[in-house]
Design a protein around this motif. Sequence first.
Motif, PDB file in Angstrom:
ATOM      1  N   GLU A 170       0.741  -1.512   0.116  1.00 17.79           N
ATOM      2  CA  GLU A 170       0.041   0.041   0.094  1.00 17.79           C
ATOM      3  C   GLU A 170       1.025   1.146  -0.141  1.00 17.79           C
ATOM      4  O   GLU A 170       0.151   1.914  -0.761  1.00 17.79           O
ATOM      5  CB  GLU A 170      -0.828  -0.033   1.048  1.00 17.79           C
ATOM      6  CG  GLU A 170      -1.953  -1.041   1.032  1.00 17.79           C
ATOM      7  CD  GLU A 170      -2.726  -1.116   2.616  1.00 17.79           C
ATOM      8  OE1 GLU A 170      -4.065  -1.829   2.034  1.00 17.79           O
ATOM      9  OE2 GLU A 170      -2.614  -0.717   3.013  1.00 17.79           O
ATOM     10  N   ARG A 181       0.972   4.151  -2.467  1.00 18.59           N
ATOM     11  CA  ARG A 181       0.807   5.598  -2.838  1.00 18.59           C
ATOM     12  C   ARG A 181       1.879   6.448  -3.281  1.00 18.59           C
ATOM     13  O   ARG A 181       1.728   7.310  -3.950  1.00 18.59           O
ATOM     14  CB  ARG A 181       0.522   5.593  -1.091  1.00 18.59           C
ATOM     15  CG  ARG A 181      -0.358   5.116  -0.791  1.00 18.59           C
ATOM     16  CD  ARG A 181      -0.855   6.496   0.876  1.00 18.59           C
ATOM     17  NE  ARG A 181       0.207   5.327   1.967  1.00 18.59           N
ATOM     18  CZ  ARG A 181       0.290   4.987   2.547  1.00 18.59           C
ATOM     19  NH1 ARG A 181      -1.131   3.365   2.434  1.00 18.59           N
ATOM     20  NH2 ARG A 181       0.986   3.631   3.728  1.00 18.59           N
ATOM     21  N   ASN A 210       1.597   6.617  -6.940  1.00 12.77           N
ATOM     22  CA  ASN A 210       0.468   6.932  -7.069  1.00 12.77           C
ATOM     23  C   ASN A 210      -0.365   6.122  -8.143  1.00 12.77           C
ATOM     24  O   ASN A 210      -1.332   6.611  -9.049  1.00 12.77           O
ATOM     25  CB  ASN A 210      -0.073   8.437  -8.008  1.00 12.77           C
ATOM     26  CG  ASN A 210      -1.562   9.055  -7.938  1.00 12.77           C
ATOM     27  OD1 ASN A 210      -1.742   8.298  -6.817  1.00 12.77           O
ATOM     28  ND2 ASN A 210      -1.667  10.203  -9.140  1.00 12.77           N
ATOM     29  N   ARG A 266      -3.159   3.674 -10.108  1.00 10.62           N
ATOM     30  CA  ARG A 266      -5.301   3.842  -9.696  1.00 10.62           C
ATOM     31  C   ARG A 266      -5.084   2.244 -10.581  1.00 10.62           C
ATOM     32  O   ARG A 266      -5.466   2.204 -11.696  1.00 10.62           O
ATOM     33  CB  ARG A 266      -5.509   4.967  -9.962  1.00 10.62           C
ATOM     34  CG  ARG A 266      -5.106   6.095  -9.359  1.00 10.62           C
ATOM     35  CD  ARG A 266      -5.148   6.335  -7.553  1.00 10.62           C
ATOM     36  NE  ARG A 266      -6.771   6.334  -8.531  1.00 10.62           N
ATOM     37  CZ  ARG A 266      -7.633   6.815  -8.197  1.00 10.62           C
ATOM     38  NH1 ARG A 266      -7.276   8.279  -8.019  1.00 10.62           N
ATOM     39  NH2 ARG A 266      -8.812   6.999  -8.679  1.00 10.62           N
ATOM     40  N   PRO A 267      -4.901   1.503  -9.690  1.00  4.53           N
ATOM     41  CA  PRO A 267      -5.327   0.173 -10.929  1.00  4.53           C
ATOM     42  C   PRO A 267      -6.883   0.646 -11.023  1.00  4.53           C
ATOM     43  O   PRO A 267      -7.987   2.035 -11.004  1.00  4.53           O
ATOM     44  CB  PRO A 267      -6.040  -1.414  -9.346  1.00  4.53           C
ATOM     45  CG  PRO A 267      -6.325  -0.483  -7.828  1.00  4.53           C
ATOM     46  CD  PRO A 267      -5.424   0.886  -8.878  1.00  4.53           C
ATOM     47  N   LEU A 279     -10.094  -0.505 -11.467  1.00  2.00           N
ATOM     48  CA  LEU A 279     -11.165  -1.453 -10.504  1.00  2.00           C
ATOM     49  C   LEU A 279     -12.228  -1.779 -12.036  1.00  2.00           C
ATOM     50  O   LEU A 279     -12.641  -3.104 -10.980  1.00  2.00           O
ATOM     51  CB  LEU A 279     -11.495  -0.847  -9.596  1.00  2.00           C
ATOM     52  CG  LEU A 279      -9.829  -0.546  -8.627  1.00  2.00           C
ATOM     53  CD1 LEU A 279     -10.060   0.091  -7.777  1.00  2.00           C
ATOM     54  CD2 LEU A 279      -9.800  -2.037  -8.108  1.00  2.00           C
ATOM     55  N   VAL A 338     -14.961  -5.385  11.431  1.00  2.00           N
ATOM     56  CA  VAL A 338     -14.076  -4.550  11.190  1.00  2.00           C
ATOM     57  C   VAL A 338     -12.902  -4.955  11.067  1.00  2.00           C
ATOM     58  O   VAL A 338     -12.258  -5.155  10.175  1.00  2.00           O
ATOM     59  CB  VAL A 338     -14.104  -2.586  11.041  1.00  2.00           C
ATOM     60  CG1 VAL A 338     -13.738  -2.151  10.313  1.00  2.00           C
ATOM     61  CG2 VAL A 338     -15.361  -2.578  10.341  1.00  2.00           C
ATOM     62  N   GLN A 341     -14.621   2.747   8.540  1.00  2.00           N
ATOM     63  CA  GLN A 341     -14.284   3.108  10.362  1.00  2.00           C
ATOM     64  C   GLN A 341     -12.644   3.392   9.906  1.00  2.00           C
ATOM     65  O   GLN A 341     -12.345   1.470   9.784  1.00  2.00           O
ATOM     66  CB  GLN A 341     -14.612   1.666  11.027  1.00  2.00           C
ATOM     67  CG  GLN A 341     -13.887   1.988  12.602  1.00  2.00           C
ATOM     68  CD  GLN A 341     -14.534   1.323  13.663  1.00  2.00           C
ATOM     69  OE1 GLN A 341     -15.649   1.005  14.590  1.00  2.00           O
ATOM     70  NE2 GLN A 341     -13.609  -0.324  13.336  1.00  2.00           N
ATOM     71  N   ALA A 373      -1.904   5.231   7.494  1.00  2.00           N
ATOM     72  CA  ALA A 373      -2.244   4.717   6.513  1.00  2.00           C
ATOM     73  C   ALA A 373      -3.406   4.397   5.836  1.00  2.00           C
ATOM     74  O   ALA A 373      -4.210   4.889   4.979  1.00  2.00           O
ATOM     75  CB  ALA A 373      -1.205   3.303   6.300  1.00  2.00           C
ATOM     76  N   ARG A 374      -4.633   4.580   6.965  1.00  2.00           N
ATOM     77  CA  ARG A 374      -5.929   3.890   6.758  1.00  2.00           C
ATOM     78  C   ARG A 374      -6.713   5.387   6.048  1.00  2.00           C
ATOM     79  O   ARG A 374      -7.547   5.420   5.045  1.00  2.00           O
ATOM     80  CB  ARG A 374      -6.558   3.492   7.562  1.00  2.00           C
ATOM     81  CG  ARG A 374      -6.597   1.787   7.957  1.00  2.00           C
ATOM     82  CD  ARG A 374      -7.409   0.951   8.267  1.00  2.00           C
ATOM     83  NE  ARG A 374      -8.498   1.474   7.308  1.00  2.00           N
ATOM     84  CZ  ARG A 374      -9.892   0.677   7.894  1.00  2.00           C
ATOM     85  NH1 ARG A 374     -10.052  -0.350   8.490  1.00  2.00           N
ATOM     86  NH2 ARG A 374     -11.039   0.024   6.708  1.00  2.00           N
ATOM     87  N   LEU A 430      -5.266   6.152   2.752  1.00  2.00           N
ATOM     88  CA  LEU A 430      -5.995   5.497   1.139  1.00  2.00           C
ATOM     89  C   LEU A 430      -7.202   5.464   1.029  1.00  2.00           C
ATOM     90  O   LEU A 430      -8.032   5.902   0.094  1.00  2.00           O
ATOM     91  CB  LEU A 430      -6.009   3.709   2.132  1.00  2.00           C
ATOM     92  CG  LEU A 430      -5.197   2.821   1.835  1.00  2.00           C
ATOM     93  CD1 LEU A 430      -5.309   1.361   2.150  1.00  2.00           C
ATOM     94  CD2 LEU A 430      -4.872   2.947   0.371  1.00  2.00           C
ATOM     95  N   GLU A 484      -6.803   8.699  -0.703  1.00  2.00           N
ATOM     96  CA  GLU A 484      -6.613   8.605  -1.958  1.00  2.00           C
ATOM     97  C   GLU A 484      -7.489   8.305  -2.922  1.00  2.00           C
ATOM     98  O   GLU A 484      -7.482   7.537  -4.324  1.00  2.00           O
ATOM     99  CB  GLU A 484      -5.219   7.964  -1.795  1.00  2.00           C
ATOM    100  CG  GLU A 484      -3.925   9.284  -1.925  1.00  2.00           C
ATOM    101  CD  GLU A 484      -3.724  10.196  -2.387  1.00  2.00           C
ATOM    102  OE1 GLU A 484      -4.525  10.010  -4.005  1.00  2.00           O
ATOM    103  OE2 GLU A 484      -3.526  11.080  -2.048  1.00  2.00           O
ATOM    104  N   ILE A 518      -8.628   5.090  -3.168  1.00  2.00           N
ATOM    105  CA  ILE A 518      -8.672   3.560  -3.617  1.00  2.00           C
ATOM    106  C   ILE A 518      -9.390   2.874  -4.045  1.00  2.00           C
ATOM    107  O   ILE A 518      -9.754   1.463  -4.428  1.00  2.00           O
ATOM    108  CB  ILE A 518      -7.104   2.874  -2.728  1.00  2.00           C
ATOM    109  CG1 ILE A 518      -6.153   1.950  -3.955  1.00  2.00           C
ATOM    110  CG2 ILE A 518      -8.068   1.596  -1.699  1.00  2.00           C
ATOM    111  CD1 ILE A 518      -5.029   1.355  -2.652  1.00  2.00           C
TER     112      ILE A 518
END
Lengths: 363, 363
Positions: A51, A55, A58, A60-61, A63, A96, B110, B116-117, B120, B123, B125
């Motif tokens: 990850e 980042r 940068n 970007r799959p 998706l 979660v 959450q 890092a989260r 993500l 950005e 993702i």
Amino acid sequence: MADTGPDLEPEDRRRVVLKDVAALAGVSVKTVSNVVNGYVHVTPATRARVEAAIRELNYRPNLSARNLRQGRSGVIALAVPELDIPYFAELARLVVAAAEERSLTVLVDQTGGDRAREQLVAEGIRAHLIDGLIFSPLALTGEDLAARTDDTPMVLLGERIHHGPADHVVVRNVEAAREATLHLARLGRRRVAAIGAQDHPAAGTARLRLAGYREALAAAGLPADDGLVAPVAAYHRADGARAMARLLDRADPPDAVFCFNDLLALGALRTLLERGVDVPGDIAVAGFDDIEDGRYATPTLTTVAPDKEQLARRAVELLAERMAGAAPAAREIHVPHRLVVRESTAGRPARPAPDPAAAGRTS
Amino acid sequence: MADTGPDLEPEDRRRVVLKDVAALAGVSVKTVSNVVNGYVHVTPATRARVEAAIRELNYRPNLSARNLRQGRSGVIALAVPELDIPYFAELARLVVAAAEERSLTVLVDQTGGDRAREQLVAEGIRAHLIDGLIFSPLALTGEDLAARTDDTPMVLLGERIHHGPADHVVVRNVEAAREATLHLARLGRRRVAAIGAQDHPAAGTARLRLAGYREALAAAGLPADDGLVAPVAAYHRADGARAMARLLDRADPPDAVFCFNDLLALGALRTLLERGVDVPGDIAVAGFDDIEDGRYATPTLTTVAPDKEQLARRAVELLAERMAGAAPAAREIHVPHRLVVRESTAGRPARPAPDPAAAGRTS
């Protein structure tokens, strides 16, 4: 370390591909692909490294194309009636966390217990978004779910549906309610009330906990008095407060109350303290769920504590198995519970008596 | 009414198209398309009718293809640090409700306040899943967000980032904290403590509420005593309970405490009651957030009540505007708050004196 990455000019950045991420992270292309696709079997450390590379570059799959090709989003849904009922909020946090261990993202969907919204969830109208569903329905019946045509893997949480068409993780409600009520009877209480009865067809929790309450009264040799069973519209603090007020207004008020969840019990406590009733001296109170509020209430709340962490973990585990293609017959998993006795039934521990040794050398 | 639908043989069902749904629901194909695409401007009644027709016909839109074509999922994300902090759970419920009025589904994410989260999330993702983002970051800075390359519309909630690169809905924290502290000073309290200080760089809330607390002390002519400012690791009940214990163990304990959120205050209350300290007699306590727990605590909790409903509604509104293509400069919207005075500072109202008229005719 970041300097070891591919030496890309800014204008090249839009063409970053999986291979560049793999090179920077020092892992295989397959591993990057696993992270991007949200698959399990990637260690947290590797995932973090990938990850970070994503980042930094940068990356970007593509998706949408990937989803069409592979049919995976790495996202599971958790559909619960109400997020601001602490029991569901705590459960959501645990789901979660359990999902994160498998690199799955959780989409939390609040149904409001509304039949139409629950039907939409069950029918997978947003199935393009999710790989699997953990569902705590309130309004739907087992027949509704058996008639489901969507084939998104699903695990049921809670007591609404029994012997249904899907995997099911649940606490033993009748047994737990019986234990809580017996605890009150063993304190010598003779007029044990129940708050939380509901008679609409979807009231699975209420029915099971009421059955446990009644079994306990019979086992303790106490008469069943329907006047001591207080119905509620919902399971919020305000409902518990009102139900307790009605019980207190009776000619023969109870000397103990088993509330079918902690919010009802916290509402009941508030009414008792407002009316100057001593808890547990005059009336002992027990709840169900072991939410954090009850541990900080005054008095602290005796309650049935389901093993919520195991509930969440088992649900995610069963779902991941189905998502991986396993297709055993529907399973019913019971998680443990225990009765946690606190001040609302046991009273405050006596404050330590003054230490005689500290009272002065002359005494 | 259901009999007026298209007369489809079972084997035709897999070929149900938009037109069939429109015919059964008695609306235009465009309206069905709006519902399926989660667009706004569909009344709840129409939406319900269309959804009923979709269920009856078992219509399954080809959503992946649609997403590629139109770039809309009808889903927005709400990213918050912790779902089982009641403030965020209540906010999530309100955001879900406000989004529902616009036929938008909310995905709740959450982050755990983990950098890092959060990165993500920012950005994008998972941008393929969502049309917009309502984000309450804890760890990210304004610079982080300014450097964001994802162009998914975003609205920020809460006090972390100021003058940032995105729309921002927020309560006036300094003013609110000042009001709460002044309320304590006006009760005649002279040693007003604060619980909730944090000095890591991401502690926006803590910094602003501490500033308001200090402004109030200065305005009330009270000395600022740094020994009365209690730092905490997090904003949970346990942190408040521990901080209160440390304050009580001082040679000169406080006579009032302003806690930077209600959970801290509820933890502090528990410590005070365990130690036999009278609230508010010996120590008055105020919190911030107006979560439901505080309304049922004993004593009930004085608190700053942000207008959470408006917070949620405005956030969804600003986001919907951006999603519809509006591109004004970043806006900062303040929502109202008010101080709600309850028993933890005002004391219990005196119980009504016995009605003399009811005491008997002979008196």
